[in-house]
Design an enzyme around this catalytic site. Structure first.
Site, short mmCIF file in Angstrom:
data_model
loop_
_atom_site.label_atom_id
_atom_site.label_comp_id
_atom_site.label_asym_id
_atom_site.label_seq_id
_atom_site.Cartn_x
_atom_site.Cartn_y
_atom_site.Cartn_z
N GLN A 514 0.86 -1.19 0.00
CA GLN A 514 0.00 0.00 0.00
C GLN A 514 0.89 1.23 0.00
OE1 GLN A 514 -2.11 1.65 3.57
NE2 GLN A 514 -3.96 0.92 2.53
N TYR A 595 -5.02 11.12 4.67
CA TYR A 595 -3.66 11.31 4.20
C TYR A 595 -3.69 12.14 2.92
CZ TYR A 595 -2.71 7.90 7.83
OH TYR A 595 -2.64 7.26 9.04
N ARG A 737 -7.25 -6.32 13.28
CA ARG A 737 -7.01 -6.75 14.66
C ARG A 737 -7.10 -8.26 14.87
NH1 ARG A 737 -9.25 -1.70 15.00
NH2 ARG A 737 -8.17 -0.20 16.33
#
Length: 792
Positions: A514, A595, A737
């Site tokens: 990524q 971002y 997670r």
């Protein structure tokens, strides 16, 4: 005070209290046990609360005010779950027995769409007429000595509060009590986009029936279920624009009801529909920040609403009454009792409201799913709220679920998550993705042994695709000093070491990179030192679409000039070229989470007035330029995806509709899949968290744009993955997670489902661990006889 849930269920606690209902001492200044109780609203919740409180202490003076007459009722049938019925049975067997005699029970759900009828069994419903339920509760209250005041408006809440020990506001969705104390309860009422009307038919459906009608005006749906041997509730629902186009907004409701009967004549067997003061309306979700103020407490629809498509209104109100009565018995003061009631019920109601919201939105967006194969459409409808999943639907009706799996293309014995998926020249062996997770553990952007072990372990764990964290395209584009990069040859060589390990030691697992740039969210501390907090020293300058800090204490970025935009575009292409040389199988462009590229997309973070700001088309311009440049150097046979934030969770920000257009633009430029995340764009966001809460955004993009999607966000169980894949809401599921908790999550999911096929191959050194270890003795003798311990 014990934590909610630790005390045992409300019905069990009440059953204990009912055996020895001894009046508690009462202090005039702080009544621990309210003896004078006022109840505003004579619906099921208010009446049941009155009966319970009077039964627990016959000395109580309880008065119920109801503005309508005893035989007035709105709506027709009431559906109750076995769980709720169990609570009623334990708390008041008299009420339960009376209801039991009138229950209509059934197990099947019928879904009819495009002349296809599919039936799923094993669901277990019980219903009775709302009017009959009220009669039972009226009788019970009269028998116990509750004073019922019909056709009487309740006195003003402030007077009741001064006159009575406890005021229970059960006055419905339009609660005047809630509005009178709005500044204390702080309600939020959200109106939704579908119109619906409650009606009835004079025959009994033999199943819970969902029927879809595609008319010249748009899609309409029928929800129907029996509530008596000769009667059924029928709800007709459609989008606002369909309702208007069909002319149902005309004042003659009777004419529109007749038209509905004709539209759904097959489902209704040619029978008419009847009304009971029925009117077209829109559903409103009610949420209150607080449920009590002083000695006034909200109950049922006054406190919360959940969409009728999961049949929860009366159920929640009855359960509220059970919990409130139990807490009043257990706690030493009224204030503590009301606090305990709120703490116990709020999480349960929030969970139900999340499920109801998912169901509501599924029906609002029904048109997206109409072209699905018939059985998949039926499965999608049944699992829409996420309360029913692939695994429990398989337990309820293995034949139906097996047919859906075969239609989907699952080989025998293969769960949906272990079917392959192809993106351009890359075939993933299963639908599980290890989501990008920033580790903040690099030195000078170089991934080290930690990254080799971290990513290598998850590749060995069986996922179809393992994604790196966001890899930064420049030193200035890092989020923290610990972020990895692909802006030097040394970094590329370190990444190559990792990709070679994955390809050699975990054959069948793909590894993707990524690429991103931090934008205004850079130059911050490591996550565990203070997420999003600026560095105390050693900062580097930030750049962004506009000179807006992320937080008030964040560094103000410089607005990028046209020349600087060209430089950043070249940084992305250089990083992509190095990623190809490093051996990555897939490249994802990070256009989410606030971002740099995401900052161009959101109107909250892009205030530019040049060709890169303004309309969504112009805000898309730079991210699309970067995408095209990267695609130009990325190998043709390798897929490229884009991660987006489908909503900013903030007023004035990116909406779900904007997300569809963003996805459409990237699809037009050749993206192979959209990775659909949400939020993290502005610090003042208000996300609506919950299990797989971001999936509806992926679902919408998939069906509107016809582009593959990756769903992310609180997807944690293999059952959820199977459900989402089989329902057609996503093509791939990215989990973060769960993979931190268990690097072998995918292999363990295979073992727990008894799957041993090619979609989850165990590495040779691990095969001995492919069966779950025993955790304790399993050969103990089983009890053969249970004796009644009750003294005789």
């Amino acid at each position: 005070m014990p934590a909610p849930g630790a005390r045992g269920s409300a019905d069990v606690r009440l059953r204990r209290g009912a055996r020895s209902a001894t009046p508690h001492p009462q202090s005039p200044n702080n009544p621990s046990h309210p003896l004078r109780v006022a109840i505003i609203g004579g619906g099921p919740g208010g009446l049941y609360a009155a009966a319970l409180l009077k039964r627990l202490d016959p000395t109580r003076e309880i008065t119920v005010w109801e503005r309508n007459a005893p035989d007035d009722t709105f709506g027709f049938g009431v559906v109750l779950s076995d769980e709720t019925l169990g609570g009623i049975e334990h708390a008041d067997p008299v009420v339960y027995e009376a209801m039991q005699r009138d229950f209509v029970r059934w197990d099947d759900i019928d879904i009819v769409h495009r002349n296809n009828r599919h039936t799923s069994g094993g669901h277990g419903f019980a219903a009775l007429g709302r009017k009959r339920l009220l009669e039972i509760l009226h009788n019970r209250c009269h028998t116990l000595g509750v004073e019922l005041r019909f056709t009487t408006e309740a006195p003003y809440p402030a007077w009741l509060s001064e006159t009575y020990d406890l005021v229970i506001a059960a006055d419905g969705v339009n609660s005047s009590t809630r509005e009178a104390y709005a500044r204390f309860f702080r309600p939020r009422v959200t109106a939704h986009r579908n119109r619906y009307i409650w009606l009835a038919a004079d025959f009994a459906f033999d199943a819970f029936r969902f029927e879809i009608a595609e008319t010249e005006h748009g899609v309409m749906q029928l929800h129907g279920y029996p509530y008596a041997p000769d009667a059924s509730t029928v709800i007709i629902e459609m989008r606002e624009e369909v309702w208007q186009a069909a002319g149902f907004d005309e004042p003659d409701t009777h004419e529109s009801i007749d038209r509905c009967a004709k539209i759904f004549a097959d489902a209704l067997r040619g029978r008419p529909l009847r009304s009971n003061k029925s009117a077209w309306t829109t559903f409103r979700t009610v949420v209150n920040e607080r449920w009590s103020y002083g000695n006034v407490v909200l109950l049922g629809d006054a406190a919360h609403t959940a969409h009728f498509s999961i049949g929860s209104g009366t159920k929640l109100a009855v359960e509220d009454a059970l919990a409130l009565a139990a807490c009043l018995e257990e706690q030493p003061s009224l204030a503590e009792a009301l606090t305990a009631y709120e703490e116990e019920r709020k999480p349960v109601v929030a969970s139900t409201q999340r499920a109801a919201r998912a169901s509501l939105e599924w029906f609002e967006n029904l048109g997206f799913h109409l072209d699905q194969p018939p059985r998949q459409f039926a499965f999608n409808l049944l699992t829409r709220s996420r309360r029913v999943t692939h695994d429990n639907l398989r337990l309820r009706d293995a034949r139906f679920t097996g047919a859906v799996e075969r239609e989907f293309g699952c080989p025998p014995g293969t769960p949906p998550m272990f079917t392959p998926f192809r993106l351009r020249g890359l075939t993933l062996r299963n639908r599980v993705v290890v989501s990008p997770m920033d580790m903040y553990s690099a030195t000078d952007g170089v991934p080290g042994d930690f990254h080799l072990v971290h990513l290598g372990a998850r590749a060995l764990g069986g996922a179809g695709l393992v994604m790196t964290e966001m890899v930064c395209v420049s030193a200035e584009g890092r989020i923290t000093p610990g972020c990895t990069g692909l802006y030097t040859g040394r970094q590329a060589e370190s990444w190559k070491r990792i990709t070679e390990f994955v390809h050699a030691q975990a054959p069948g697992t793909a590894i993707g990179v990524q690429l991103g740039h931090s934008g205004r969210k850079g130059s911050t501390k490591l996550m565990w030192e203070g997420i999003d907090e600026p560095l105390p020293d050693g900062n580097w300058p930030l750049v962004a679409a506009s000179p807006l800090p992320y937080r008030p204490d964040s560094q103000i970025p410089r607005q990028l000039s046209r020349a600087q935009l060209s430089g950043i575009r070249e940084q992305f292409t250089s990083a992509a070229w190095r990623a190809a040389r490093a051996g990555f199988d897939l490249l994802e462009l990070h256009c989410a989470h606030g971002y740099l590229l995401s900052g161009f997309l959101s109107p909250l973070t892009n205030h530019r007035t040049d060709v890169y700001g303004g309309s969504l088309e112009r805000r898309l311009r730079f991210p699309l330029e970067v995408f095209d440049a990267v695609r130009g150097v990325w190998p043709e046979e390798k897929p490229m995806t884009v991660r987006i934030s489908a909503t900013d969770w903030a007023e004035g920000g990116t909406t779900a509709e904007d997300a569809v257009e963003i996805a459409r633009a990237f699809a037009a430029h050749g993206v192979d899949a959209i990775d659909v995340s949400t939020g993290q764009v502005v610090a003042e966001e208000r996300p609506e968290y919950g299990r797989s809460y971001q999936t509806p955004f992926a679902d919408r993009i998939r069906h509107e744009i016809r582009v593959p999607v990756i769903a992310v966000g609180a997807i944690s169980s293999w059952d959820d993955v199977n459900s989402l894949i089989l329902a057609g809401r996503t093509d791939l599921c990215a989990l973060a997670r769960p993979h931190l908790y268990d690097p072998n999550w995918t292999l363990h999911a295979a073992a727990e489902q008894g799957y041993e096929g090619p979609g989850a191959g165990w590495p040779a050194p691990y095969r001995a661990g492919s069966r779950r270890p025993q955790t304790g003795r399993t050969d103990a003798p089983k009890p053969r006889l249970t004796l009644d311990q009750t003294p005789t």
